[in-house]
Design a protein around this motif. Structure first.
Motif, short mmCIF file in Angstrom:
data_model
loop_
_atom_site.label_atom_id
_atom_site.label_comp_id
_atom_site.label_asym_id
_atom_site.label_seq_id
_atom_site.Cartn_x
_atom_site.Cartn_y
_atom_site.Cartn_z
N LEU A 24 0.82 -1.20 0.00
CA LEU A 24 0.00 0.00 0.00
C LEU A 24 0.85 1.26 0.00
CD1 LEU A 24 -2.92 1.08 0.19
CD2 LEU A 24 -2.62 1.16 2.67
N LEU A 25 0.54 2.17 -0.92
CA LEU A 25 1.15 3.49 -0.96
C LEU A 25 0.07 4.56 -0.80
CD1 LEU A 25 3.69 3.31 -3.96
CD2 LEU A 25 4.19 3.16 -1.52
N ALA A 26 0.44 5.67 -0.20
CA ALA A 26 -0.45 6.81 -0.05
C ALA A 26 0.24 8.04 -0.64
CB ALA A 26 -0.79 7.06 1.42
N LEU A 63 -6.00 5.05 7.79
CA LEU A 63 -6.54 4.07 6.84
C LEU A 63 -7.79 3.36 7.33
CD1 LEU A 63 -3.12 2.37 5.97
CD2 LEU A 63 -4.25 4.21 4.71
N GLY A 64 -8.07 3.42 8.63
CA GLY A 64 -9.23 2.73 9.17
C GLY A 64 -9.05 1.23 9.30
N ASP A 96 -7.32 -6.13 10.02
CA ASP A 96 -8.78 -6.19 9.87
C ASP A 96 -9.27 -4.87 9.28
OD1 ASP A 96 -9.00 -8.74 10.97
OD2 ASP A 96 -9.17 -7.96 13.03
N GLY A 97 -10.31 -4.97 8.46
CA GLY A 97 -10.88 -3.77 7.85
C GLY A 97 -10.40 -3.60 6.42
N GLU A 98 -10.92 -2.58 5.76
CA GLU A 98 -10.55 -2.26 4.39
C GLU A 98 -9.91 -0.88 4.35
OE1 GLU A 98 -12.65 -1.83 -0.02
OE2 GLU A 98 -13.70 -2.83 1.63
N ALA A 99 -8.70 -0.81 3.81
CA ALA A 99 -7.96 0.45 3.81
C ALA A 99 -8.67 1.51 2.98
CB ALA A 99 -6.54 0.24 3.28
N ALA A 100 -8.77 2.70 3.56
CA ALA A 100 -9.38 3.84 2.87
C ALA A 100 -8.60 5.10 3.26
CB ALA A 100 -10.85 3.99 3.25
N GLY A 101 -8.59 6.07 2.38
CA GLY A 101 -7.88 7.33 2.65
C GLY A 101 -8.72 8.24 3.52
N LEU A 102 -8.70 8.01 4.83
CA LEU A 102 -9.57 8.74 5.75
C LEU A 102 -9.20 10.21 5.87
CD1 LEU A 102 -10.06 6.17 8.67
CD2 LEU A 102 -11.39 6.47 6.57
N LEU A 103 -7.98 10.57 5.47
CA LEU A 103 -7.55 11.97 5.53
C LEU A 103 -7.62 12.65 4.17
CD1 LEU A 103 -4.43 11.54 7.87
CD2 LEU A 103 -6.82 11.93 8.50
#
Length: 313
Positions: A24-26, A63-64, A96-103
């Protein structure tokens, strides 16, 4: 440059893998320092936190996701004009969970071999190199193999995808022929071919990169232009420092054990190998008396894997 401990910031960074082996990259957002570059997610350690706690908190906030398995991997220090940053990279292999760009940041799941196609901050590039490289560096030596091209083909058939053409004893015209054939075979197999700098100079630009002997490493003053991969043979702290300053992508380090190629040279042993890997940001392959079975040992001592000539048959 900053010199005091008060100006040093510790940062926990997650190299997050998904079930498909992607990383994963942001992307850093407009208005941020180094905006537009891609990075591994993480953040600054707060007072009273362990690095594991920092990693878990930052990945949850950014990322959540909830980290369920992570292991410390590599530490890299980097100086900026205003501070010194110590980046603690962790491999996150379960969450656990699905990575999302929360910021609001853009995310990308990237295959390790594709990481270097993204613009990364300079401290992250050695990490990208390490993730891109395989566990075995196969050296095909014209002193060992009479049928050099046949040996090279066997290495490809065995699945090796990082290979060195060590052609110290091959005349220029013959070297041109075998390297051209080897490059075609490597391209077809999706492999990388590096040319040893002791080979005739006419073939130096025909591979995917160049592997410097220790002598040529000492003589070189700048990284060659248009060199996709630059590697080097190192035997000491000084040679590793020179390789790093030159912008070498990875190095072989040894001999760890005595080898048939250099039976008169005693091995440095695994303890010394581990000490040298801790002091270098470069991905390092253990060389000297290595077999495939030594791969896990090399990794346990901080190495990328092993480099070998004879034992891969």
């Amino acid at each position: 440059m900053p010199t005091t401990e008060a100006k040093r910031i510790d940062v926990a960074v997650g190299v997050v893998f998904d079930a498909h082996g992607r990383v994963l990259l942001a992307q850093r957002q407009h208005g941020q320092h180094l905006a537009g570059l891609w990075e591994f997610p993480g953040g600054k350690q707060e007072p009273g936190e362990t690095l594991a706690q920092t990693l878990s908190r930052e990945l949850a906030e950014e990322l959540g996701i909830t980290v369920t398995h992570a292991a410390p991997w590599k530490d890299i220090e980097h100086d900026y004009p205003e501070c010194s940053v110590r980046l603690h990279f962790w491999q996150v292999t379960a969450f656990d969970g699905e990575a999302a760009g929360l910021l609001g940041q853009t995310l990308a799941w990237v295959l390790p071999r594709q990481l270097l196609g993204y613009p990364l901050p300079s401290p992250s590039r050695p990490i990208a190199h390490a993730l891109s490289l395989p566990d075995v560096y196969a050296i095909v030596d014209d002193h060992v193999f009479e049928d050099w091209l046949g040996a090279f083909t066997r290495r490809l058939d065995q699945g090796y995808r990082l290979l060195q053409a060590r052609l110290k004893n091959t005349p220029p015209d013959q070297a041109l022929y075998v390297v051209r054939q080897a490059r075609k075979l490597a391209d077809a197999a999706g492999a990388w071919l590096l040319i040893n700098s002791a080979a005739p100079t006419c073939v130096h630009g025909l591979g995917h990169g160049l592997h410097l002997t220790a002598r040529d490493l000492d003589l070189m003053t700048r990284r060659p232009d248009h060199c996709q991969w630059l590697a080097a043979s190192c035997h000491s702290t000084q040679e590793l420092a020179k390789a790093q300053s030159l912008g070498v992508d990875f190095a072989v380090l040894g001999p760890v054990n005595a080898s048939l190629t250099h039976p008169d040279r005693p091995g440095i042993g695994w303890a010394a190998f581990a000490s040298l890997t801790r002091a270098s940001i470069l991905p390092l392959y253990a060389l000297g008396g290595m077999t495939v079975e030594h791969g896990s040992t090399a990794k346990q001592h901080g190495g990328q894997g092993i480099a070998a000539i004879r034992s891969l048959t």
